[in-house]
Design a protein around this motif. Structure first.
Motif, PDB file in Angstrom:
ATOM      1  N   GLN A 296       0.811  -1.218   0.000  1.00  0.00           N
ATOM      2  CA  GLN A 296       0.000   0.000   0.000  1.00  0.00           C
ATOM      3  C   GLN A 296       0.847   1.273   0.000  1.00  0.00           C
ATOM      4  O   GLN A 296       0.528   2.257   0.665  1.00  0.00           O
ATOM      5  CB  GLN A 296      -0.972  -0.023   1.200  1.00  0.00           C
ATOM      6  CG  GLN A 296      -1.920  -1.200   1.141  1.00  0.00           C
ATOM      7  CD  GLN A 296      -2.781  -1.366   2.362  1.00  0.00           C
ATOM      8  OE1 GLN A 296      -2.513  -0.781   3.410  1.00  0.00           O
ATOM      9  NE2 GLN A 296      -3.813  -2.174   2.266  1.00  0.00           N
ATOM     10  N   LYS A 297       1.915   1.242  -0.794  1.00  0.00           N
ATOM     11  CA  LYS A 297       2.754   2.413  -0.993  1.00  0.00           C
ATOM     12  C   LYS A 297       2.953   2.610  -2.492  1.00  0.00           C
ATOM     13  O   LYS A 297       2.644   1.745  -3.299  1.00  0.00           O
ATOM     14  CB  LYS A 297       4.110   2.224  -0.310  1.00  0.00           C
ATOM     15  CG  LYS A 297       4.034   2.080   1.200  1.00  0.00           C
ATOM     16  CD  LYS A 297       5.417   1.849   1.789  1.00  0.00           C
ATOM     17  CE  LYS A 297       5.344   1.659   3.306  1.00  0.00           C
ATOM     18  NZ  LYS A 297       6.688   1.401   3.881  1.00  0.00           N
ATOM     19  N   ILE A 314      -6.051   0.592  -0.168  1.00  0.00           N
ATOM     20  CA  ILE A 314      -6.453   0.406   1.234  1.00  0.00           C
ATOM     21  C   ILE A 314      -7.978   0.352   1.280  1.00  0.00           C
ATOM     22  O   ILE A 314      -8.640   1.357   0.966  1.00  0.00           O
ATOM     23  CB  ILE A 314      -5.940   1.549   2.120  1.00  0.00           C
ATOM     24  CG1 ILE A 314      -4.414   1.618   2.099  1.00  0.00           C
ATOM     25  CG2 ILE A 314      -6.458   1.399   3.551  1.00  0.00           C
ATOM     26  CD1 ILE A 314      -3.837   2.848   2.804  1.00  0.00           C
ATOM     27  N   PRO A 315      -8.586  -0.777   1.631  1.00  0.00           N
ATOM     28  CA  PRO A 315     -10.046  -0.849   1.675  1.00  0.00           C
ATOM     29  C   PRO A 315     -10.599   0.158   2.681  1.00  0.00           C
ATOM     30  O   PRO A 315     -10.113   0.262   3.817  1.00  0.00           O
ATOM     31  CB  PRO A 315     -10.333  -2.289   2.121  1.00  0.00           C
ATOM     32  CG  PRO A 315      -9.099  -3.040   1.747  1.00  0.00           C
ATOM     33  CD  PRO A 315      -7.963  -2.074   1.965  1.00  0.00           C
ATOM     34  N   LYS A 330     -10.582  -4.123  -3.823  1.00  0.00           N
ATOM     35  CA  LYS A 330      -9.228  -4.158  -4.374  1.00  0.00           C
ATOM     36  C   LYS A 330      -9.243  -4.482  -5.870  1.00  0.00           C
ATOM     37  O   LYS A 330      -8.495  -3.888  -6.655  1.00  0.00           O
ATOM     38  CB  LYS A 330      -8.381  -5.189  -3.620  1.00  0.00           C
ATOM     39  CG  LYS A 330      -8.078  -4.811  -2.181  1.00  0.00           C
ATOM     40  CD  LYS A 330      -7.274  -5.905  -1.490  1.00  0.00           C
ATOM     41  CE  LYS A 330      -6.979  -5.553  -0.040  1.00  0.00           C
ATOM     42  NZ  LYS A 330      -6.222  -6.629   0.643  1.00  0.00           N
ATOM     43  N   THR A 331     -10.101  -5.413  -6.256  1.00  0.00           N
ATOM     44  CA  THR A 331     -10.156  -5.804  -7.660  1.00  0.00           C
ATOM     45  C   THR A 331     -10.713  -4.691  -8.534  1.00  0.00           C
ATOM     46  O   THR A 331     -10.172  -4.387  -9.602  1.00  0.00           O
ATOM     47  CB  THR A 331     -11.008  -7.072  -7.831  1.00  0.00           C
ATOM     48  OG1 THR A 331     -10.514  -8.087  -6.949  1.00  0.00           O
ATOM     49  CG2 THR A 331     -10.958  -7.589  -9.261  1.00  0.00           C
ATOM     50  N   MET A 332     -11.786  -4.055  -8.085  1.00  0.00           N
ATOM     51  CA  MET A 332     -12.352  -2.964  -8.869  1.00  0.00           C
ATOM     52  C   MET A 332     -11.424  -1.752  -8.884  1.00  0.00           C
ATOM     53  O   MET A 332     -11.400  -0.997  -9.868  1.00  0.00           O
ATOM     54  CB  MET A 332     -13.722  -2.586  -8.318  1.00  0.00           C
ATOM     55  CG  MET A 332     -14.825  -3.556  -8.732  1.00  0.00           C
ATOM     56  SD  MET A 332     -15.160  -3.567 -10.522  1.00  0.00           S
ATOM     57  CE  MET A 332     -16.048  -2.023 -10.694  1.00  0.00           C
ATOM     58  N   ARG A 765      -4.336   6.438   4.545  1.00  0.00           N
ATOM     59  CA  ARG A 765      -5.730   6.720   4.196  1.00  0.00           C
ATOM     60  C   ARG A 765      -6.625   6.037   5.221  1.00  0.00           C
ATOM     61  O   ARG A 765      -6.471   4.850   5.506  1.00  0.00           O
ATOM     62  CB  ARG A 765      -6.049   6.209   2.787  1.00  0.00           C
ATOM     63  CG  ARG A 765      -5.240   6.898   1.690  1.00  0.00           C
ATOM     64  CD  ARG A 765      -5.489   6.274   0.332  1.00  0.00           C
ATOM     65  NE  ARG A 765      -4.555   6.764  -0.667  1.00  0.00           N
ATOM     66  CZ  ARG A 765      -4.778   7.784  -1.493  1.00  0.00           C
ATOM     67  NH1 ARG A 765      -5.948   8.404  -1.423  1.00  0.00           N
ATOM     68  NH2 ARG A 765      -3.871   8.173  -2.364  1.00  0.00           N
ATOM     69  N   LEU A 766      -7.572   6.788   5.775  1.00  0.00           N
ATOM     70  CA  LEU A 766      -8.337   6.303   6.927  1.00  0.00           C
ATOM     71  C   LEU A 766      -9.527   5.438   6.549  1.00  0.00           C
ATOM     72  O   LEU A 766     -10.276   5.748   5.614  1.00  0.00           O
ATOM     73  CB  LEU A 766      -8.837   7.489   7.759  1.00  0.00           C
ATOM     74  CG  LEU A 766      -7.776   8.339   8.456  1.00  0.00           C
ATOM     75  CD1 LEU A 766      -8.431   9.551   9.118  1.00  0.00           C
ATOM     76  CD2 LEU A 766      -7.019   7.522   9.502  1.00  0.00           C
ATOM     77  N   THR A 767      -9.716   4.366   7.312  1.00  0.00           N
ATOM     78  CA  THR A 767     -10.960   3.605   7.263  1.00  0.00           C
ATOM     79  C   THR A 767     -11.915   4.235   8.268  1.00  0.00           C
ATOM     80  O   THR A 767     -11.515   5.046   9.114  1.00  0.00           O
ATOM     81  CB  THR A 767     -10.733   2.138   7.644  1.00  0.00           C
ATOM     82  OG1 THR A 767     -10.312   2.079   9.022  1.00  0.00           O
ATOM     83  CG2 THR A 767      -9.671   1.487   6.769  1.00  0.00           C
TER      84      THR A 767
END
Length: 791
Positions: A296-297, A314-315, A330-332, A765-767
């Motif tokens: 995720q970088k 990042i979901p 992630k796939t989309m 990035r925040l969930t």
């Protein structure tokens, strides 16, 4: 090619052929493809959507092929009005004359009929009272409301229920309706993604993986060129990555404590059908790509050879509530972001990645070769689409429904590339090849389409002085399998940069413009020039432009909240502080919209006499904004009818939309009567008092997290590696002094949303879960301008 068997059929064929040629000529005129990068108004024009498509079966007739030519459809933004969704939108034209008697500001406590009783239930500090007297209303934090709530509420029904129990007059807020709509919007999207789109996407990617393997094997057998063979191999890798991301992992099937045990895991029996074997000849590339997505970088894509911001994977949003949705996200994101580029500018040659000294000419030649390979990749995929109606049906199902929610892409896709194939090769592609001459002709056709309008972070920004933006957008033109969608707010943030006040300014908020001026934005000449261009663009939009999908229609629904209310409206609504309060509501609602669509929306980078209260009870009040309710009603009906027609609504969702529609209809009727200073009926007063009961049916089957007012969404990435986060927090309480038809000034209360804007490192990035923790332990500051109405 089959021949007609009669003169009649031959004449018919010639006529149909002429029609198709004319249509193709029209659509290939520059300016008629997807939206361009200039500042012309974005409108949906082009060819009408074709639903009958050509099959690859040998018994297909010439007539069928011509009548249902697949390549006449477009997946880009510029579509025929018939392919827009504005046909689902119908708003009532309102006629009323506002005539609510005014009261004088500042207020005095002695003028408010129920003042003493009210403050015994909801204590007000001196600062609260000062703002109440000054503006006729004040917003306070719910935790400061005494013992009204057991905990700080994050769900609107909690506040309405507590107010009713305490016998406090209820003030129904526009914030409430915006939040209730968000719940329905998010819940229906989440449901169709989980119950339908995950499986559809698996079938689509699996089929394209298999056809890509066939392409690769055939290219070796036929001794095709190195570039064609490599293009086929990379397509195998591309779809293998997609399936690897979709595939359930062992920890997603077994018991897991992730997300505090709230995530829904894959059913072990169901998970067995989602399994993929990665071919050995792409395994290294696929594993390297998956590793970067997991890290995720930012980094150079092993498959596409250009920089990708992997922090986007990042979901977040509602995609952390289910393992299936996490994988779907992630796939989309992979399909929405990774582009098969038409030009070499963004591509880093493999040679320059492994060697320190590489000549400029050598690097340029390698990058040009890479762009040819990527273009062949896209053409191979599009050719399969042109031949297989089942592939198209799976793709269309996902794209069309999500386009109804969010809109169309500003990137090229399989339809545009198939159209180029038709133009160059005609109906007979069996002997076609991607030699230099044909590939040059294909790229020339594709270049005639317009550039994307929003830079989504592909590759590195091209330094070109004042032409940086245009050059970068030109360089990112290419094929995206399921491109992220153009939205006007991302476009504004790209042109004017944050803060989000710029969006509200362009939606018509004079208050937002005033705050921007106080912040110094209006002093910059380039800002002035860009702002004027956008202002002209947005002023050209008509009702149909605003109502072509649910995303745009929700922005349109916010506009009536952003105006200055004239004489005849309640006194508190004529204050500058109320303009700030409505600006806060609009920004919070927009934040929820971005939260719900985070996967699809393309993110841009860079009173008087005393009365006996027992004889004449104090009644509740509806925030009187009829035009807002009318637009929200039209938006809700649009969503309801459109989703029903697309057959993605279950029985409960259908009932929930019906409940919301009837609620909005009642609020519209009541708000007009209030503005006309008419006494409401006992039934209408009871509707207000029991608002929590009225909205309960649409909430009873929705989990608490979905109902929560605490959400976050990153909406913009700057060149310093930061992301702009937009958040909504715990619900505040608004205390309003309104005048009843009998002349009394009374206090009522209701929930309003809270809004935050702050920067985060892109790798963080925040969930929603992380944002709730931050809000609890170390919340960011609210915007300074909320101090005009909040204490």
């Amino acid at each position: 090619m089959l021949k007609p068997n009669s003169r009649c059929e031959e004449f018919d064929l010639k006529i149909k052929t002429l029609i198709v040629i004319c249509l193709l000529a029209i659509t290939l005129i520059p300016g008629s493809g997807c939206i361009d990068s200039n500042s012309e108004p974005v409108k949906e024009t082009g060819l009408e959507k074709v639903t009958d498509k050509q099959d690859s079966s040998p018994d297909v007739t010439v007539e069928t092929a011509l009548e249902g030519n697949f390549s006449e459809k477009s997946n880009t933004l510029e579509l025929e009005t018939g392919s827009s969704f504005s046909r689902y939108y119908s708003k009532e034209n309102l006629q009323f004359e506002a005539g609510v008697p005014a009261y004088s500001l500042p207020l005095k406590a002695s003028e408010i009929t129920n003042y003493d009783d009210f403050i015994q239930k909801i204590p007000l500090t001196n600062k609260n009272r000062d703002l109440l007297y000054k503006n006729g209303f004040v917003v306070i934090e719910s935790r400061a409301s005494g013992n009204l709530f057991e905990a700080e509420p994050v769900r609107v029904n909690e506040i309405y229920s507590a107010l009713k129990s305490a016998d406090i007059p209820i003030f129904i807020t526009s914030d409430s309706l915006l939040h209730l709509y968000h719940i329905q919007f998010d819940e229906t999207l989440k449901q169709v993604e989980k119950d339908e789109f995950y499986d559809d996407l698996w079938k689509l990617d699996k089929a394209l993986l298999e056809t890509s393997i066939e392409d690769y094997n055939r290219s070796i057998e036929d001794k095709a060129s190195e570039e064609v063979t490599e293009a086929a191999r990379r397509n195998v890798a591309y779809f293998a990555v997609a399936l690897s991301l979709l595939q359930p992992k062992p920890e997603q099937i077994e018991q897991s404590q992730r997300y505090l045990g709230k995530a829904t895991l894959f059913d072990p029996q169901n998970a067995k059908q989602y399994s993929v074997e990665i071919p050995s000849f792409v395994k290294a590339d696929v594993e390297a790509e998956i590793a970067l997505i997991g890290a995720q970088k930012g980094g150079i894509s092993p498959i596409f050879k250009y920089y990708e911001d992997y922090s986007q994977y990042i979901p977040r949003g509602h995609y952390t509530t289910s393992e299936k949705l996490t994988n779907y996200f992630k796939t989309m994101m992979w399909h929405g972001r990774m582009s098969m580029l038409l030009r070499p500018n963004m591509i880093t040659s493999e040679e320059s990645m492994v060697k320190e000294s590489v000549t400029e000419k050598s690097a340029a030649e390698e990058s040009e070769k890479e762009s040819r390979i990527q273009t062949i990749q896209a053409l191979l995929i599009s050719d399969h689409f042109d031949r297989d109606k089942n592939l198209r049906a799976e793709w269309d199902r996902i794209y069309d429904v999500t386009a109804f929610y969010v809109g169309f892409s500003d990137d090229l896709g399989p339809y545009e590339y198939a159209k180029a194939l038709d133009t160059v090769f005609g109906n007979d592609r069996e002997e076609s090849s991607f030699d230099n001459e044909n590939l040059t002709a294909l790229k020339t056709e594709l270049e005639r389409y317009e550039n994307p309008k929003i830079y989504g972070g592909t590759g590195e920004i091209i330094p070109a002085g004042s032409e940086t933006e245009n050059k970068t957008l030109e360089a990112t033109k290419g094929f995206r399998f399921m491109g992220q969608r153009y939205t006007p707010d991302s476009y504004i943030l790209q042109k004017l940069y944050p803060p989000a006040l710029n969006i509200m300014d362009l939606l018509g908020s004079e208050k937002a413009r005033e705050h921007l001026k106080n912040m110094g934005f209006s002093e910059n000449e380039e800002y002035k020039e860009r702002h004027l261009s956008l202002e002209n663009e947005f002023e050209a939009f008509e009702g149909e432009d605003w109502n072509k999908n649910l995303y745009w229609a929700q922005l349109y629904a916010l506009k009536p909240l952003l105006v200055s209310y004239p004489e005849g409206y309640p006194t508190f609504m004529q204050t500058e502080a109320w303009e700030d309060k409505q600006l806060n509501a609009a920004l919070a609602s927009w934040t929820e919209l971005r939260h719900d669509t985070i996967l699809y929306a393309k993110q841009a980078y860079f009173v008087g006499a005393f009365y006996d209260l027992e004889e004449i009870p104090v009644q509740g009040y509806v925030e009187p904004v009829p035009e807002f309710y009318a637009r929200m009603l039209a938006l809700t009906k649009m969503a309801h009818s459109g989703l029903a027609e697309m057959e993605v609504l279950d029985e409960q969702s259908d009932k929930d939309f019906t409940t919301l529609e009837s609620t909005l209809e009642k609020l519209l009727e009541i708000s007009i009567k209030e503005l006309e200073n008419k006494e409401l009926t006992d039934e209408e007063y009871e509707f207000i008092k029991s608002f929590e009961k009225n909205i309960a049916p649409m909430l009873e089957n929705i989990d608490e997290d979905t109902q929560s007012s605490v959400v976050v969404a990153d909406v913009h990435t700057d060149q310093e590696g930061r992301v702009l986060e937009e958040g909504t927090g715990k619900l505040d309480l608004i205390v309003v002094a309104y005048k009843q038809p009998d002349g009394r000034i009374v206090l009522g209360a209701g929930p309003v949303m809270s809004y935050y804007e702050f920067w985060q490192p892109s790798g963080e990035r925040l969930t929603d879960e992380e944002w709730r923790e931050m809000l609890e332990n170390k919340p960011p500051e609210r915007p300074e301008w909320v101090e005009s109405f909040k204490s």
